[in-house]
Write an enzyme that holds these catalytic residues in place. Sequence first.
Site, mmCIF file in Angstrom:
data_model
loop_
_atom_site.group_PDB
_atom_site.id
_atom_site.type_symbol
_atom_site.label_atom_id
_atom_site.label_comp_id
_atom_site.label_asym_id
_atom_site.label_seq_id
_atom_site.Cartn_x
_atom_site.Cartn_y
_atom_site.Cartn_z
ATOM 1 N N LYS A 198 0.823 -1.214 0.000
ATOM 2 C CA LYS A 198 0.000 0.000 0.000
ATOM 3 C C LYS A 198 0.857 1.266 0.000
ATOM 4 O O LYS A 198 0.634 2.184 -0.788
ATOM 5 C CB LYS A 198 -0.916 -0.006 1.239
ATOM 6 C CG LYS A 198 -1.939 -1.142 1.222
ATOM 7 C CD LYS A 198 -2.677 -1.270 2.526
ATOM 8 C CE LYS A 198 -1.875 -1.852 3.657
ATOM 9 N NZ LYS A 198 -1.380 -3.228 3.485
ATOM 10 N N ILE A 199 1.846 1.299 0.903
ATOM 11 C CA ILE A 199 2.645 2.528 1.052
ATOM 12 C C ILE A 199 3.608 2.695 -0.129
ATOM 13 O O ILE A 199 3.747 3.794 -0.677
ATOM 14 C CB ILE A 199 3.402 2.509 2.396
ATOM 15 C CG1 ILE A 199 2.399 2.517 3.560
ATOM 16 C CG2 ILE A 199 4.353 3.697 2.506
ATOM 17 C CD1 ILE A 199 3.002 2.262 4.932
ATOM 18 N N ASP A 257 9.536 -6.206 -5.837
ATOM 19 C CA ASP A 257 8.781 -6.908 -4.792
ATOM 20 C C ASP A 257 8.825 -8.387 -5.163
ATOM 21 O O ASP A 257 8.616 -8.740 -6.320
ATOM 22 C CB ASP A 257 7.321 -6.395 -4.776
ATOM 23 C CG ASP A 257 6.582 -6.786 -3.508
ATOM 24 O OD1 ASP A 257 6.565 -8.004 -3.180
ATOM 25 O OD2 ASP A 257 5.996 -5.921 -2.854
ATOM 26 N N CYS A 310 9.160 -2.299 2.575
ATOM 27 C CA CYS A 310 8.811 -3.696 2.825
ATOM 28 C C CYS A 310 8.882 -3.986 4.326
ATOM 29 O O CYS A 310 9.509 -3.230 5.073
ATOM 30 C CB CYS A 310 9.724 -4.624 2.029
ATOM 31 S SG CYS A 310 11.452 -4.335 2.324
ATOM 32 N N PRO A 311 8.238 -5.039 4.772
ATOM 33 C CA PRO A 311 8.231 -5.323 6.209
ATOM 34 C C PRO A 311 9.570 -5.883 6.684
ATOM 35 O O PRO A 311 10.371 -6.367 5.884
ATOM 36 C CB PRO A 311 7.129 -6.378 6.365
ATOM 37 C CG PRO A 311 6.948 -6.968 5.021
ATOM 38 C CD PRO A 311 7.441 -6.006 3.993
ATOM 39 N N THR A 342 11.305 4.525 5.692
ATOM 40 C CA THR A 342 10.171 4.821 6.587
ATOM 41 C C THR A 342 9.527 3.513 7.027
ATOM 42 O O THR A 342 8.416 3.524 7.553
ATOM 43 C CB THR A 342 9.102 5.687 5.881
ATOM 44 O OG1 THR A 342 8.701 5.029 4.679
ATOM 45 C CG2 THR A 342 9.609 7.082 5.579
ATOM 46 N N SER A 343 10.217 2.372 6.793
ATOM 47 C CA SER A 343 9.574 1.080 7.078
ATOM 48 C C SER A 343 9.959 0.552 8.457
ATOM 49 O O SER A 343 9.229 0.780 9.427
ATOM 50 C CB SER A 343 9.928 0.070 5.997
ATOM 51 O OG SER A 343 9.175 0.377 4.847
ATOM 52 N N GLU A 388 15.915 1.605 17.707
ATOM 53 C CA GLU A 388 15.061 2.706 18.198
ATOM 54 C C GLU A 388 14.282 2.338 19.452
ATOM 55 O O GLU A 388 13.873 3.211 20.225
ATOM 56 C CB GLU A 388 14.090 3.152 17.105
ATOM 57 C CG GLU A 388 13.009 2.136 16.774
ATOM 58 C CD GLU A 388 12.029 2.623 15.715
ATOM 59 O OE1 GLU A 388 12.473 3.052 14.633
ATOM 60 O OE2 GLU A 388 10.810 2.567 15.974
ATOM 61 N N HIS A 397 10.263 8.081 14.117
ATOM 62 C CA HIS A 397 9.128 7.204 13.811
ATOM 63 C C HIS A 397 7.804 7.965 13.862
ATOM 64 O O HIS A 397 6.878 7.600 14.589
ATOM 65 C CB HIS A 397 9.105 6.013 14.782
ATOM 66 C CG HIS A 397 8.476 4.788 14.171
ATOM 67 N ND1 HIS A 397 8.982 3.534 14.339
ATOM 68 C CD2 HIS A 397 7.387 4.633 13.377
ATOM 69 C CE1 HIS A 397 8.232 2.658 13.686
ATOM 70 N NE2 HIS A 397 7.255 3.320 13.096
HETATM 71 P P1 NAD Z 1 2.183 -3.960 2.825
HETATM 72 O O1 NAD Z 1 2.041 -5.249 3.545
HETATM 73 O O2 NAD Z 1 0.989 -3.368 2.145
HETATM 74 O O3 NAD Z 1 3.344 -4.065 1.738
HETATM 75 C C1 NAD Z 1 4.600 -4.612 2.006
HETATM 76 C C2 NAD Z 1 5.139 -5.133 0.685
HETATM 77 O O4 NAD Z 1 6.486 -5.553 0.897
HETATM 78 C C3 NAD Z 1 4.365 -6.334 0.125
HETATM 79 O O5 NAD Z 1 3.958 -6.075 -1.199
HETATM 80 C C4 NAD Z 1 5.374 -7.465 0.191
HETATM 81 O O6 NAD Z 1 5.222 -8.395 -0.869
HETATM 82 C C5 NAD Z 1 6.666 -6.683 0.063
HETATM 83 N N1 NAD Z 1 7.849 -7.442 0.425
HETATM 84 C C6 NAD Z 1 7.959 -8.536 1.240
HETATM 85 N N2 NAD Z 1 9.239 -8.959 1.258
HETATM 86 C C7 NAD Z 1 9.936 -8.124 0.451
HETATM 87 C C8 NAD Z 1 11.299 -8.060 0.045
HETATM 88 N N3 NAD Z 1 12.197 -8.940 0.477
HETATM 89 N N4 NAD Z 1 11.666 -7.077 -0.806
HETATM 90 C C9 NAD Z 1 10.770 -6.183 -1.263
HETATM 91 N N5 NAD Z 1 9.464 -6.193 -0.923
HETATM 92 C C10 NAD Z 1 9.059 -7.158 -0.074
HETATM 93 O O7 NAD Z 1 2.792 -2.941 3.902
HETATM 94 P P2 NAD Z 1 2.656 -1.357 3.933
HETATM 95 O O8 NAD Z 1 1.417 -0.993 4.684
HETATM 96 O O9 NAD Z 1 2.880 -0.817 2.578
HETATM 97 O O10 NAD Z 1 3.876 -1.001 4.916
HETATM 98 C C11 NAD Z 1 5.203 -1.017 4.452
HETATM 99 C C12 NAD Z 1 6.151 -0.824 5.612
HETATM 100 O O11 NAD Z 1 5.924 0.446 6.247
HETATM 101 C C13 NAD Z 1 6.024 -1.861 6.746
HETATM 102 O O12 NAD Z 1 7.328 -2.254 7.126
HETATM 103 C C14 NAD Z 1 5.452 -1.105 7.905
HETATM 104 O O13 NAD Z 1 5.901 -1.643 9.120
HETATM 105 C C15 NAD Z 1 6.020 0.290 7.649
HETATM 106 N N6 NAD Z 1 5.254 1.357 8.305
HETATM 107 C C16 NAD Z 1 5.938 2.386 8.883
HETATM 108 C C17 NAD Z 1 5.248 3.428 9.494
HETATM 109 C C18 NAD Z 1 5.955 4.610 10.117
HETATM 110 O O14 NAD Z 1 5.339 5.374 10.870
HETATM 111 N N7 NAD Z 1 7.224 4.843 9.829
HETATM 112 C C19 NAD Z 1 3.851 3.393 9.529
HETATM 113 C C20 NAD Z 1 3.195 2.334 8.907
HETATM 114 C C21 NAD Z 1 3.896 1.308 8.290
#
Ligand code: NAD
Length: 341
Positions: free
Chosen positions: A161-162, A181, A213-214, A240-241, A271, A303
């Site tokens: 999504k992000i 991805d 990515c997570p 930002t992940s 962190e 964060h």
């Molecule tokens: P999401 O689950 O919608 O998307 C994550 C994507 O990463 C998926 O498409 C997955 O297939 C892909 N992925 C998995 N393994 C991978 C790899 N080895 N290489 C590349 N891509 C890979 O998640 P999202 O909602 O888009 O969130 C993304 C990240 O942002 C997460 O890590 C989440 O923890 C982080 N996040 C941070 C904040 C913040 O305040 N900084 C807030 C929300 C989310």
Amino acid sequence: MDTIDPKFRLAVFSTKKYDIAHLQPELDRAKIPTTFLQTRLDDETVPLAEGYPAICIFVNDELSASGIELLAGKGLRFVLLRCAGFNNVDLTAAAKHGVRVARVPAYSPYAVAEFAVGLMLMLNRNLHKAYTRVRTGNFSLEGLTGFDMYRKRIGIVGTGKIGRLTGKICNGFGAEVVCYDPFPNVELAAEAGMTYVGLDELLASCDIVSLHCPLMPSTFHMINNESLEKMKNGVMIINTSRGGLIDTQALIKHLKTGKIGQVGMDVYENESGLYFEDTSDDVLQDDAFSRLLTFHNVCITGHQAFLTREALSNIAATTVQNILDLLEGKTPSSIVTAENP
Ligand code: NAD
């Protein structure tokens, strides 16, 4: 749900004022008795959660296997993550002890995507330097030269999504956005104006690499000495992940040589225990973090990418709905399990 078991009570950990402001009205509406605690949950503080059937935790709380075992023995049934990530809960132990874990899968991907692009612009145009310069009467433009985002190559790692939203915004600059991805969705990526390439090609060819990515065992330190060597000289890296995606020592090494042009990081691998608190009166003990703070081309935020009014409202609403669903014996779509996170 008509009435809630009078013995049911929720404990919210790592509570900040902004959490209460958004959670309290939703909890009141659902008539869920709640205790708000400022304490961060970890193995030392876990006794504070004893006896609560449900606890609500945030990104830097830690619920280990021993913590779950202890709390399950005292009646814990539900863990409500008020975030998307779930790397901080031992899901195997939760399953073993019949503790159900639910999260907030998407509260505002816009908040994080917009923040990631904000970091790109800040670093590129040196807004962090300009802000302080002007306030001290220094109107020199030396050292503030940036680059047009137009026609730059931007690499999005993780097209969830992000990542997709970040790519879409970058497209608005007229940048060429490529992505990687391991589970590609070509149609959705195309809607965001992104084209899939291999990870090596992305790393080698992009002016900006943005991580979305997570954090999992397979992505831990995915940005390391080897991957940094592959990148373009002067590359900008945005994270930002989750902090653990980047090997901090490797990052410092490549910042010192000038290989990395700029780093924007809202997350840091160590962190936990540092972020979300005012530690300005303490002596910083983390030497790697101290070193990162000395680079003029590194912008660190604590964060905060998620922190918009809309995101906080969505977190509160989904968390309370998760509780109500679990109490009714339903399985919310946001349930996380060891087998099927
Ligand atoms: P999401 O689950 O919608 O998307 C994550 C994507 O990463 C998926 O498409 C997955 O297939 C892909 N992925 C998995 N393994 C991978 C790899 N080895 N290489 C590349 N891509 C890979 O998640 P999202 O909602 O888009 O969130 C993304 C990240 O942002 C997460 O890590 C989440 O923890 C982080 N996040 C941070 C904040 C913040 O305040 N900084 C807030 C929300 C989310």
